[in-house]
Scaffold this active site. Structure first.
Site, PDB file in Angstrom:
ATOM      1  N   SER A  93      18.003   1.511 112.454  1.00 50.56           N
ATOM      2  CA  SER A  93      17.613   1.607 113.855  1.00 50.56           C
ATOM      3  C   SER A  93      18.829   1.414 114.768  1.00 50.56           C
ATOM      4  O   SER A  93      19.756   2.211 114.720  1.00 50.56           O
ATOM      5  CB  SER A  93      16.496   0.596 114.137  1.00 50.56           C
ATOM      6  OG  SER A  93      15.889   0.817 115.375  1.00 50.56           O
TER       7      SER A  93
ATOM      8  N   ASP B  28       8.547   8.909 113.785  1.00 51.08           N
ATOM      9  CA  ASP B  28       9.580   8.072 114.410  1.00 51.08           C
ATOM     10  C   ASP B  28      10.051   8.753 115.690  1.00 51.08           C
ATOM     11  O   ASP B  28      10.326   9.952 115.683  1.00 51.08           O
ATOM     12  CB  ASP B  28      10.753   7.908 113.444  1.00 51.08           C
ATOM     13  CG  ASP B  28      11.735   6.831 113.853  1.00 51.08           C
ATOM     14  OD1 ASP B  28      12.224   6.863 114.996  1.00 51.08           O
ATOM     15  OD2 ASP B  28      12.013   5.951 113.020  1.00 51.08           O
TER      16      ASP B  28
ATOM     17  N   HIS C  87       8.563   4.292 112.091  1.00 50.54           N
ATOM     18  CA  HIS C  87       9.852   3.606 112.108  1.00 50.54           C
ATOM     19  C   HIS C  87       9.807   2.375 111.193  1.00 50.54           C
ATOM     20  O   HIS C  87       8.870   1.586 111.246  1.00 50.54           O
ATOM     21  CB  HIS C  87      10.133   3.184 113.558  1.00 50.54           C
ATOM     22  CG  HIS C  87      11.541   2.780 113.850  1.00 50.54           C
ATOM     23  ND1 HIS C  87      12.552   3.686 113.997  1.00 50.54           N
ATOM     24  CD2 HIS C  87      12.094   1.557 114.072  1.00 50.54           C
ATOM     25  CE1 HIS C  87      13.668   3.054 114.309  1.00 50.54           C
ATOM     26  NE2 HIS C  87      13.418   1.753 114.343  1.00 50.54           N
TER      27      HIS C  87
END
Length: 313
Positions: free
Chosen positions: A159, A253, A283
Protein backbone atom coordinates in the site's frame (compact mmCIF):
# COMPACT_ATOMS: atom_id res chain seq x y z
CA UNK A 1 -24.34 -6.00 -8.56
CA UNK A 2 -23.73 -4.71 -5.05
CA UNK A 3 -20.14 -4.55 -3.81
CA UNK A 4 -20.45 -7.39 -1.31
CA UNK A 5 -21.63 -9.78 -4.02
CA UNK A 6 -18.45 -9.09 -6.00
CA UNK A 7 -16.20 -10.27 -3.15
CA UNK A 8 -14.58 -13.71 -3.26
CA UNK A 9 -16.65 -16.03 -1.01
CA UNK A 10 -13.68 -16.82 1.22
CA UNK A 11 -13.11 -13.11 1.86
CA UNK A 12 -16.67 -12.12 2.78
CA UNK A 13 -16.58 -12.96 6.49
CA UNK A 14 -13.70 -10.52 7.03
CA UNK A 15 -15.56 -7.88 5.04
CA UNK A 16 -18.72 -8.38 7.11
CA UNK A 17 -16.77 -7.90 10.35
CA UNK A 18 -14.68 -4.96 9.15
CA UNK A 19 -15.01 -1.60 10.90
CA UNK A 20 -13.01 0.19 8.22
CA UNK A 21 -10.36 2.84 8.94
CA UNK A 22 -11.07 5.82 11.18
CA UNK A 23 -8.76 8.46 9.72
CA UNK A 24 -10.93 11.24 11.16
CA UNK A 25 -9.82 10.35 14.71
CA UNK A 26 -6.16 9.49 14.34
CA UNK A 27 -5.47 10.48 17.95
CA UNK A 28 -7.32 7.35 19.08
CA UNK A 29 -7.09 5.16 15.98
CA UNK A 30 -3.28 5.12 15.76
CA UNK A 31 -2.65 4.16 19.42
CA UNK A 32 -5.22 1.38 19.07
CA UNK A 33 -3.40 0.06 16.01
CA UNK A 34 -0.03 0.28 17.75
CA UNK A 35 -1.35 -1.63 20.76
CA UNK A 36 -2.85 -4.31 18.53
CA UNK A 37 0.44 -4.74 16.66
CA UNK A 38 2.34 -5.34 19.89
CA UNK A 39 -0.35 -7.68 21.23
CA UNK A 40 -0.19 -9.79 18.06
CA UNK A 41 3.58 -10.32 18.12
CA UNK A 42 4.56 -13.97 18.20
CA UNK A 43 8.12 -15.20 18.38
CA UNK A 44 9.19 -17.70 15.75
CA UNK A 45 12.05 -20.00 16.76
CA UNK A 46 13.19 -20.17 13.12
CA UNK A 47 13.67 -16.38 12.91
CA UNK A 48 15.75 -13.96 14.99
CA UNK A 49 14.65 -10.32 15.15
CA UNK A 50 16.34 -7.25 16.58
CA UNK A 51 15.65 -3.52 16.51
CA UNK A 52 18.43 -1.12 15.50
CA UNK A 53 18.58 2.68 15.20
CA UNK A 54 20.42 3.73 12.05
CA UNK A 55 21.47 7.16 10.77
CA UNK A 56 18.60 9.04 9.20
CA UNK A 57 18.65 11.57 6.37
CA UNK A 58 20.74 14.71 6.81
CA UNK A 59 19.40 16.89 9.67
CA UNK A 60 16.67 14.33 10.43
CA UNK A 61 16.10 11.86 13.27
CA UNK A 62 17.65 8.39 13.28
CA UNK A 63 15.53 5.65 11.72
CA UNK A 64 14.39 2.50 13.52
CA UNK A 65 14.77 -0.72 11.57
CA UNK A 66 13.91 -4.28 12.56
CA UNK A 67 16.28 -6.90 11.17
CA UNK A 68 15.03 -10.46 10.68
CA UNK A 69 17.49 -13.29 10.05
CA UNK A 70 17.25 -17.08 9.83
CA UNK A 71 17.91 -18.98 13.05
CA UNK A 72 20.38 -20.62 12.88
CA UNK A 73 22.14 -18.16 10.64
CA UNK A 74 24.11 -19.55 7.66
CA UNK A 75 27.72 -18.45 7.46
CA UNK A 76 27.55 -17.13 3.90
CA UNK A 77 26.17 -13.67 3.05
CA UNK A 78 22.43 -13.72 2.42
CA UNK A 79 20.23 -11.72 0.06
CA UNK A 80 18.30 -8.90 1.71
CA UNK A 81 14.75 -7.65 1.30
CA UNK A 82 13.94 -4.11 2.49
CA UNK A 83 10.34 -3.96 3.62
CA UNK A 84 8.08 -0.92 4.09
CA UNK A 85 4.87 -1.52 6.05
CA UNK A 86 1.40 -0.39 5.02
CA UNK A 87 -0.86 2.08 6.78
CA UNK A 88 -1.69 4.91 4.40
CA UNK A 89 1.35 6.89 5.61
CA UNK A 90 -0.67 7.47 8.80
CA UNK A 91 -0.18 4.44 11.04
CA UNK A 92 1.90 1.32 11.39
CA UNK A 93 5.34 0.36 12.65
CA UNK A 94 8.01 -2.26 12.10
CA UNK A 95 5.77 -4.61 14.08
CA UNK A 96 2.73 -4.21 11.83
CA UNK A 97 3.65 -6.99 9.38
CA UNK A 98 5.88 -9.03 11.69
CA UNK A 99 4.38 -12.37 10.66
CA UNK A 100 4.89 -11.57 6.98
CA UNK A 101 8.53 -10.61 7.54
CA UNK A 102 9.07 -13.88 9.40
CA UNK A 103 7.56 -15.79 6.50
CA UNK A 104 9.87 -14.04 4.02
CA UNK A 105 12.86 -15.23 6.02
CA UNK A 106 11.64 -18.82 6.20
CA UNK A 107 10.15 -19.19 2.72
CA UNK A 108 12.81 -17.30 0.78
CA UNK A 109 15.96 -17.70 2.86
CA UNK A 110 16.90 -14.04 3.12
CA UNK A 111 17.47 -11.26 5.62
CA UNK A 112 14.60 -8.79 5.96
CA UNK A 113 15.12 -5.19 7.06
CA UNK A 114 11.81 -3.54 7.94
CA UNK A 115 11.89 0.26 8.13
CA UNK A 116 9.91 2.42 10.56
CA UNK A 117 9.59 5.55 8.46
CA UNK A 118 8.14 8.82 9.75
CA UNK A 119 4.36 9.14 9.53
CA UNK A 120 1.87 11.83 8.58
CA UNK A 121 0.32 14.11 9.60
CA UNK A 122 3.29 15.06 11.82
CA UNK A 123 5.72 14.40 9.00
CA UNK A 124 5.11 15.25 5.37
CA UNK A 125 6.70 14.04 2.18
CA UNK A 126 9.54 13.54 1.49
CA UNK A 127 10.28 12.47 5.11
CA UNK A 128 9.01 8.85 4.87
CA UNK A 129 10.71 8.32 1.53
CA UNK A 130 14.01 9.75 2.78
CA UNK A 131 13.93 7.43 5.79
CA UNK A 132 13.47 4.38 3.56
CA UNK A 133 16.32 5.40 1.29
CA UNK A 134 18.59 6.20 4.24
CA UNK A 135 18.05 2.70 5.63
CA UNK A 136 18.98 1.20 2.23
CA UNK A 137 22.21 3.22 2.12
CA UNK A 138 23.10 2.28 5.71
CA UNK A 139 22.64 -1.42 5.05
CA UNK A 140 24.57 -1.28 1.80
CA UNK A 141 27.50 0.48 3.46
CA UNK A 142 27.45 -2.02 6.34
CA UNK A 143 26.68 -5.15 4.34
CA UNK A 144 29.73 -7.08 5.56
CA UNK A 145 28.86 -6.56 9.22
CA UNK A 146 25.22 -7.42 8.52
CA UNK A 147 26.12 -10.54 6.56
CA UNK A 148 24.15 -9.52 3.48
CA UNK A 149 25.10 -9.76 -0.17
CA UNK A 150 25.25 -6.23 -1.66
CA UNK A 151 24.54 -7.66 -5.11
CA UNK A 152 21.24 -9.23 -4.03
CA UNK A 153 19.09 -6.44 -2.65
CA UNK A 154 15.34 -6.01 -3.21
CA UNK A 155 12.68 -3.59 -2.00
CA UNK A 156 9.05 -4.31 -1.18
CA UNK A 157 6.13 -2.70 0.58
CA UNK A 158 2.38 -2.81 0.97
CA UNK A 159 0.00 0.00 0.00
CA UNK A 160 1.72 3.21 1.14
CA UNK A 161 4.80 1.08 1.67
CA UNK A 162 4.46 -0.12 -1.90
CA UNK A 163 4.55 3.47 -3.09
CA UNK A 164 7.71 3.96 -1.03
CA UNK A 165 9.28 0.83 -2.56
CA UNK A 166 8.61 2.18 -6.06
CA UNK A 167 9.98 5.58 -5.04
CA UNK A 168 13.14 4.05 -3.56
CA UNK A 169 13.72 2.11 -6.79
CA UNK A 170 13.51 5.37 -8.76
CA UNK A 171 15.84 7.13 -6.31
CA UNK A 172 18.41 4.34 -6.36
CA UNK A 173 18.50 4.53 -10.15
CA UNK A 174 18.75 8.31 -10.37
CA UNK A 175 21.17 8.81 -7.47
CA UNK A 176 23.33 5.89 -8.60
CA UNK A 177 22.65 4.13 -5.33
CA UNK A 178 22.72 0.38 -4.64
CA UNK A 179 21.64 -1.77 -7.55
CA UNK A 180 18.39 -3.60 -6.85
CA UNK A 181 17.65 -7.03 -8.29
CA UNK A 182 13.87 -6.70 -7.75
CA UNK A 183 11.22 -4.21 -6.75
CA UNK A 184 8.01 -5.59 -5.31
CA UNK A 185 5.53 -2.77 -4.65
CA UNK A 186 2.28 -4.51 -3.75
CA UNK A 187 -1.07 -2.74 -4.32
CA UNK A 188 0.90 0.48 -4.07
CA UNK A 189 -0.21 4.06 -3.57
CA UNK A 190 1.37 5.45 -6.72
CA UNK A 191 -0.72 8.38 -7.92
CA UNK A 192 -1.87 11.26 -5.74
CA UNK A 193 -4.20 12.47 -8.50
CA UNK A 194 -6.66 9.59 -7.97
CA UNK A 195 -8.04 10.02 -11.46
CA UNK A 196 -8.31 6.37 -12.49
CA UNK A 197 -11.62 4.53 -13.00
CA UNK A 198 -10.97 2.15 -10.09
CA UNK A 199 -10.31 5.05 -7.72
CA UNK A 200 -13.83 6.25 -8.53
CA UNK A 201 -15.34 2.75 -8.47
CA UNK A 202 -14.25 1.42 -5.05
CA UNK A 203 -16.07 3.51 -2.41
CA UNK A 204 -17.23 0.98 0.20
CA UNK A 205 -15.83 2.18 3.59
CA UNK A 206 -15.54 -1.36 4.98
CA UNK A 207 -12.49 -1.86 2.74
CA UNK A 208 -9.70 0.45 1.61
CA UNK A 209 -11.58 2.88 -0.63
CA UNK A 210 -11.38 6.22 -2.38
CA UNK A 211 -12.05 8.18 0.81
CA UNK A 212 -9.07 6.50 2.50
CA UNK A 213 -6.87 7.28 -0.49
CA UNK A 214 -7.88 10.94 -0.45
CA UNK A 215 -7.18 11.32 3.26
CA UNK A 216 -3.89 9.46 3.00
CA UNK A 217 -2.52 11.75 0.29
CA UNK A 218 -4.01 14.89 1.86
CA UNK A 219 -2.25 14.23 5.15
CA UNK A 220 1.17 13.22 3.80
CA UNK A 221 1.45 16.07 1.29
CA UNK A 222 1.87 19.64 2.52
CA UNK A 223 -0.82 22.05 1.28
CA UNK A 224 0.11 23.27 -2.16
CA UNK A 225 3.04 20.86 -2.42
CA UNK A 226 3.47 19.33 -5.87
CA UNK A 227 4.84 15.84 -5.26
CA UNK A 228 7.92 14.64 -7.05
CA UNK A 229 8.02 11.42 -9.04
CA UNK A 230 9.72 9.76 -6.06
CA UNK A 231 6.80 10.69 -3.80
CA UNK A 232 4.12 9.79 -6.35
CA UNK A 233 5.85 7.37 -8.74
CA UNK A 234 3.07 7.49 -11.35
CA UNK A 235 4.44 10.95 -12.21
CA UNK A 236 7.79 9.52 -13.35
CA UNK A 237 8.33 10.28 -17.03
CA UNK A 238 11.29 7.92 -17.53
CA UNK A 239 10.92 4.32 -16.36
CA UNK A 240 13.92 2.89 -18.20
CA UNK A 241 16.73 1.27 -16.29
CA UNK A 242 14.62 0.25 -13.30
CA UNK A 243 14.95 -3.16 -11.61
CA UNK A 244 12.55 -5.94 -12.60
CA UNK A 245 9.13 -5.76 -10.96
CA UNK A 246 6.82 -8.33 -9.41
CA UNK A 247 3.44 -7.27 -8.09
CA UNK A 248 -0.20 -8.16 -7.62
CA UNK A 249 -3.43 -6.44 -6.68
CA UNK A 250 -7.07 -7.29 -6.08
CA UNK A 251 -9.67 -6.41 -8.66
CA UNK A 252 -11.65 -4.56 -5.96
CA UNK A 253 -8.76 -2.28 -4.98
CA UNK A 254 -9.07 1.46 -5.67
CA UNK A 255 -5.44 1.43 -6.82
CA UNK A 256 -6.04 -1.28 -9.41
CA UNK A 257 -5.88 0.91 -12.51
CA UNK A 258 -3.03 3.19 -11.41
CA UNK A 259 -0.93 0.10 -10.68
CA UNK A 260 -1.76 -1.59 -13.98
CA UNK A 261 -0.99 1.64 -15.80
CA UNK A 262 2.39 1.91 -14.06
CA UNK A 263 3.28 -1.72 -14.74
CA UNK A 264 2.31 -1.35 -18.40
CA UNK A 265 4.48 1.75 -18.76
CA UNK A 266 7.39 -0.13 -17.20
CA UNK A 267 7.01 -2.94 -19.73
CA UNK A 268 6.95 -0.36 -22.49
CA UNK A 269 10.21 1.02 -21.12
CA UNK A 270 11.85 -2.39 -21.43
CA UNK A 271 11.64 -3.41 -17.77
CA UNK A 272 10.84 -7.05 -16.97
CA UNK A 273 7.45 -7.15 -15.23
CA UNK A 274 5.30 -9.90 -13.74
CA UNK A 275 1.95 -8.98 -12.22
CA UNK A 276 -1.31 -10.63 -11.24
CA UNK A 277 -4.84 -9.32 -10.67
CA UNK A 278 -6.98 -11.38 -8.29
CA UNK A 279 -10.75 -11.33 -9.01
CA UNK A 280 -13.04 -10.68 -6.06
CA UNK A 281 -10.21 -9.43 -3.85
CA UNK A 282 -10.01 -6.15 -1.96
CA UNK A 283 -7.01 -4.21 -0.67
CA UNK A 284 -4.72 -6.29 1.61
CA UNK A 285 -6.81 -9.41 1.01
CA UNK A 286 -3.92 -11.78 1.66
CA UNK A 287 -3.18 -10.19 5.04
CA UNK A 288 -6.83 -10.09 6.02
CA UNK A 289 -7.60 -13.72 5.18
CA UNK A 290 -4.26 -15.52 4.71
CA UNK A 291 -5.83 -18.96 4.35
CA UNK A 292 -8.11 -17.99 1.46
CA UNK A 293 -7.22 -19.62 -1.84
CA UNK A 294 -6.27 -16.39 -3.62
CA UNK A 295 -4.16 -15.34 -0.61
CA UNK A 296 -2.22 -18.59 -0.61
CA UNK A 297 -1.65 -18.25 -4.36
CA UNK A 298 -0.41 -14.66 -3.93
CA UNK A 299 2.03 -15.66 -1.20
CA UNK A 300 3.49 -18.55 -3.21
CA UNK A 301 3.94 -16.35 -6.30
CA UNK A 302 5.62 -13.68 -4.18
CA UNK A 303 8.05 -16.07 -2.50
CA UNK A 304 8.91 -17.63 -5.86
CA UNK A 305 9.58 -14.23 -7.43
CA UNK A 306 11.97 -13.34 -4.61
CA UNK A 307 13.77 -16.67 -4.78
CA UNK A 308 14.27 -16.25 -8.55
CA UNK A 309 15.53 -12.69 -8.17
CA UNK A 310 17.95 -13.78 -5.46
CA UNK A 311 19.19 -16.74 -7.51
CA UNK A 312 17.85 -19.26 -5.01
CA UNK A 313 15.92 -21.40 -7.51
Amino acid sequence: MIFQDRIHPQLRAWYDASAGFDFDHLETFVPQCNAAELANLKEDPAVSARDVMVPGPKNAPDVKVRIYTPNPRPSEPLPCLFFYHGGGYLFGSVYRQEALCQRYVKQVGCVVISVEYRLAPQWKMPAPLQDCYAALIWAYENHAELGIDPDRLAVSGLSAGGGLAAGVALMARDLKGPALCLQMPLYAELDYRLDSPSSQEITDPKVWCRDNCEKSWAKVLSPGHMPTAYESPALAKDLTGLPPLFSYIGQLDPGRDENIRYWSRMMGAGVDVEYHVFPGCYHCFELSVPDAEPSKAAYEMMYAALRRAFGLE
